[in-house]
Scaffold this motif. Sequence first.
Motif, PDB file in Angstrom:
ATOM      1  N   TRP A 158      27.921  47.610  38.413  1.00  0.00           N
ATOM      2  CA  TRP A 158      28.042  47.864  39.527  1.00  0.00           C
ATOM      3  C   TRP A 158      28.167  48.898  39.971  1.00  0.00           C
ATOM      4  O   TRP A 158      29.449  49.362  39.430  1.00  0.00           O
ATOM      5  CB  TRP A 158      28.715  46.625  39.894  1.00  0.00           C
ATOM      6  CG  TRP A 158      27.675  45.281  40.240  1.00  0.00           C
ATOM      7  CD1 TRP A 158      26.697  45.403  39.188  1.00  0.00           C
ATOM      8  CD2 TRP A 158      27.721  44.228  40.434  1.00  0.00           C
ATOM      9  NE1 TRP A 158      26.507  43.478  39.665  1.00  0.00           N
ATOM     10  CE2 TRP A 158      27.649  43.675  40.268  1.00  0.00           C
ATOM     11  CE3 TRP A 158      29.397  43.412  41.543  1.00  0.00           C
ATOM     12  CZ2 TRP A 158      27.833  42.260  40.782  1.00  0.00           C
ATOM     13  CZ3 TRP A 158      29.360  42.540  42.158  1.00  0.00           C
ATOM     14  CH2 TRP A 158      28.100  41.537  41.267  1.00  0.00           C
ATOM     15  N   ARG A 204      28.723  42.027  47.687  1.00  0.00           N
ATOM     16  CA  ARG A 204      27.904  41.698  46.551  1.00  0.00           C
ATOM     17  C   ARG A 204      28.627  40.714  45.434  1.00  0.00           C
ATOM     18  O   ARG A 204      28.384  39.564  45.187  1.00  0.00           O
ATOM     19  CB  ARG A 204      27.977  43.008  45.651  1.00  0.00           C
ATOM     20  CG  ARG A 204      26.918  42.681  44.130  1.00  0.00           C
ATOM     21  CD  ARG A 204      26.447  44.444  43.370  1.00  0.00           C
ATOM     22  NE  ARG A 204      25.196  43.873  42.416  1.00  0.00           N
ATOM     23  CZ  ARG A 204      24.727  45.049  41.838  1.00  0.00           C
ATOM     24  NH1 ARG A 204      25.125  45.817  41.936  1.00  0.00           N
ATOM     25  NH2 ARG A 204      23.646  44.722  41.185  1.00  0.00           N
ATOM     26  N   GLU A 242      28.572  36.562  46.372  1.00  0.00           N
ATOM     27  CA  GLU A 242      27.346  36.409  45.797  1.00  0.00           C
ATOM     28  C   GLU A 242      27.114  36.245  44.283  1.00  0.00           C
ATOM     29  O   GLU A 242      26.228  35.450  44.002  1.00  0.00           O
ATOM     30  CB  GLU A 242      25.919  37.593  46.208  1.00  0.00           C
ATOM     31  CG  GLU A 242      26.419  37.750  47.871  1.00  0.00           C
ATOM     32  CD  GLU A 242      24.986  39.219  48.006  1.00  0.00           C
ATOM     33  OE1 GLU A 242      24.402  39.516  47.138  1.00  0.00           O
ATOM     34  OE2 GLU A 242      25.494  39.108  49.226  1.00  0.00           O
TER      35      GLU A 242
END
Length: 336
Positions: free
Chosen positions: A93, A109, A112
């Motif tokens: 990421w 992010r 999640e």
Amino acid sequence: MAMFNLPAGFLSSFLKSQLFTTLPVPSTPFTGQTILITGANVGLGLEAARHFARLDAKKIIIGCRSLSKGLAAKASILASTKRTEEDLVIEVWEVDLTSFESVTAFCKRAGELERLDVVVENAGIAVPTFELVEGYESTVAVNVISTFLMALLLVPKLRESGTKYDVVPRLTIVASDAHEQATFKEQNAKHIFEALSTGGQKEQPDKYNTSKLLEILTIRCLAPALSTSTKRKIILNTLTPGFCHSALMRHARFPLNIAAYIGKLILARSTEVGSRTLVAAASAGEESHGCYMADCKVRQPSAWVRSEKGAETQKRVYGELMEILEGIQPGITGNI
């Protein structure tokens, strides 16, 4: 030069650690766990990620600025540990710690994810010249403000995972024994973070050392605050990897670059050995909460940190930093 501001006993302790201390190979399993580690595309972070993979982690998130380097790191980890993409998920990421917006998006992010068990904040910079980032001196912005912005934004997810999977989540922030060398002239300023960002000095030999000191001071306030919460327990700790072969000092200038080169030849730990300290902290027990670790064990930080002046400055640093974080993300301190 501030870079060589050595307190009493530092040199003998440093040499004992570097030359005569064997660090244990990490053996605590991380079976089924999801590990997020920043700065894992190179150096200590990469080698720590490799250990997490070897120790049966189920998912590893590599947070880094360069996706291509992160993907190369992923391939290297899979190849060296003989694990396959079927039994180990490694995701790369993008996150840029010079941008508060990037850090916030990265953490959103992470929110999640199905679970998040361990966060190792390893990314940091050491730059020799003054530069402003998001209105703050770059080293302080990256190593302190973005680091704790990320920490507080990830706390709710760590707690949620701890409750759901009945584990004790870990939040580990990589500091440095360089904190002992900080002259930290800004400690008496009315507004410490403002003073750190308005020096106007072109050369700044003390900023990295000071940033690592600020990390330790903040953790010494944040950990008790996390403990007094009625919410799920998190173990928060910090560590020094010691003097290692890494890319950290790539921006060093003369004469420090020469000293670092010679020092590394004689004294430095290998990157893999240094990375053991990160994994040790990420698997350490309750005794490490709020503490500083060296050589894979809990150790006292500098005498100044433990002094009356250190305690008083610590409260001021923490208060100012929480205010800054509230300005970036209103309500964030409610996550504590």
